[in-house]
Design an enzyme around this catalytic site. Sequence first.
Site, mmCIF file in Angstrom:
data_model
loop_
_atom_site.group_PDB
_atom_site.id
_atom_site.type_symbol
_atom_site.label_atom_id
_atom_site.label_comp_id
_atom_site.label_asym_id
_atom_site.label_seq_id
_atom_site.Cartn_x
_atom_site.Cartn_y
_atom_site.Cartn_z
ATOM 1 N N LYS A 1 0.827 -1.215 0.000
ATOM 2 C CA LYS A 1 0.000 0.000 0.000
ATOM 3 C C LYS A 1 0.857 1.259 0.000
ATOM 4 C CE LYS A 1 -2.135 -1.079 3.793
ATOM 5 N NZ LYS A 1 -1.510 -2.360 4.102
ATOM 6 N N ARG B 1 -9.615 1.678 9.476
ATOM 7 C CA ARG B 1 -9.281 0.286 9.785
ATOM 8 C C ARG B 1 -10.512 -0.513 10.195
ATOM 9 N NH1 ARG B 1 -3.630 -0.731 10.614
ATOM 10 N NH2 ARG B 1 -2.468 1.209 10.594
ATOM 11 N N ARG C 1 14.168 -4.813 10.789
ATOM 12 C CA ARG C 1 12.887 -4.272 11.244
ATOM 13 C C ARG C 1 12.248 -5.218 12.254
ATOM 14 N NH1 ARG C 1 9.419 -1.962 6.263
ATOM 15 N NH2 ARG C 1 7.822 -2.418 7.793
ATOM 16 N N ARG D 1 -0.679 -9.718 12.741
ATOM 17 C CA ARG D 1 -1.207 -8.538 12.046
ATOM 18 C C ARG D 1 -2.235 -8.938 10.991
ATOM 19 N NH1 ARG D 1 3.410 -5.188 9.735
ATOM 20 N NH2 ARG D 1 1.765 -3.676 9.382
ATOM 21 N N ARG E 1 12.354 -10.532 2.886
ATOM 22 C CA ARG E 1 12.823 -9.228 3.346
ATOM 23 C C ARG E 1 13.698 -9.371 4.599
ATOM 24 N NH1 ARG E 1 8.515 -4.582 4.362
ATOM 25 N NH2 ARG E 1 8.261 -5.604 6.359
#
Length: 192
Positions: free
Chosen positions: A13, A88, A135, A146, A127
């Site tokens: 996004k 959300r 991260r 999530r 990643r």
Amino acid sequence: MNLIFLGPPGAGKGTQAGRVETAHGLVQLSTGDMLRAAVAAGTEIGKQAKEIMERGDLVPDEVVVKIISDRIEEKDCANGFILDGFPRTTGQAEALDKMLEEKGLKLNAVIEIRVDDSILVDRIRTRAAETGGDRADDNEETLKKRLEVYHAQTAPLIPYYESQGKLLVVDGMSAIDDVTRDIEDKIGLATA
């Protein structure tokens, strides 16, 4: 042109919103960034948000909607905006609709970037391997939590916006440039 980008965490996004922002002179609005800016600016609503955040509580919908309301009145939003990360929940979507209606504004489209959960897990693994896990959210367990939250709270926005005729679905599993082209095509249809 006023847009919302929807999709699960890791769907792209932010990447796609940034591309559309540049191409169309829109402003990408992140609720987290707006909250921090309102707090830093010491606005009345920023002071309210700061007090709530310092208690460790979630900022209520009405405060977030007010911050968005104030932000979209700024000059740089004259051509429109892209909301990324808000709404959300259906309650937030209803509050956003009401606020936009009061301002004589509307959403042109809601772009859902659709990606299979298994692909998102693979992306996170890749990643994390590429970045050495720099991260904190670059791990499978965090992503799965999530995704559960997304499916429980945010996915109900899909039929909500579909019923309004505003939902445009793109295949987020395509190459980044192909996703951008698909979004551009769909935006063209929404504004025609």
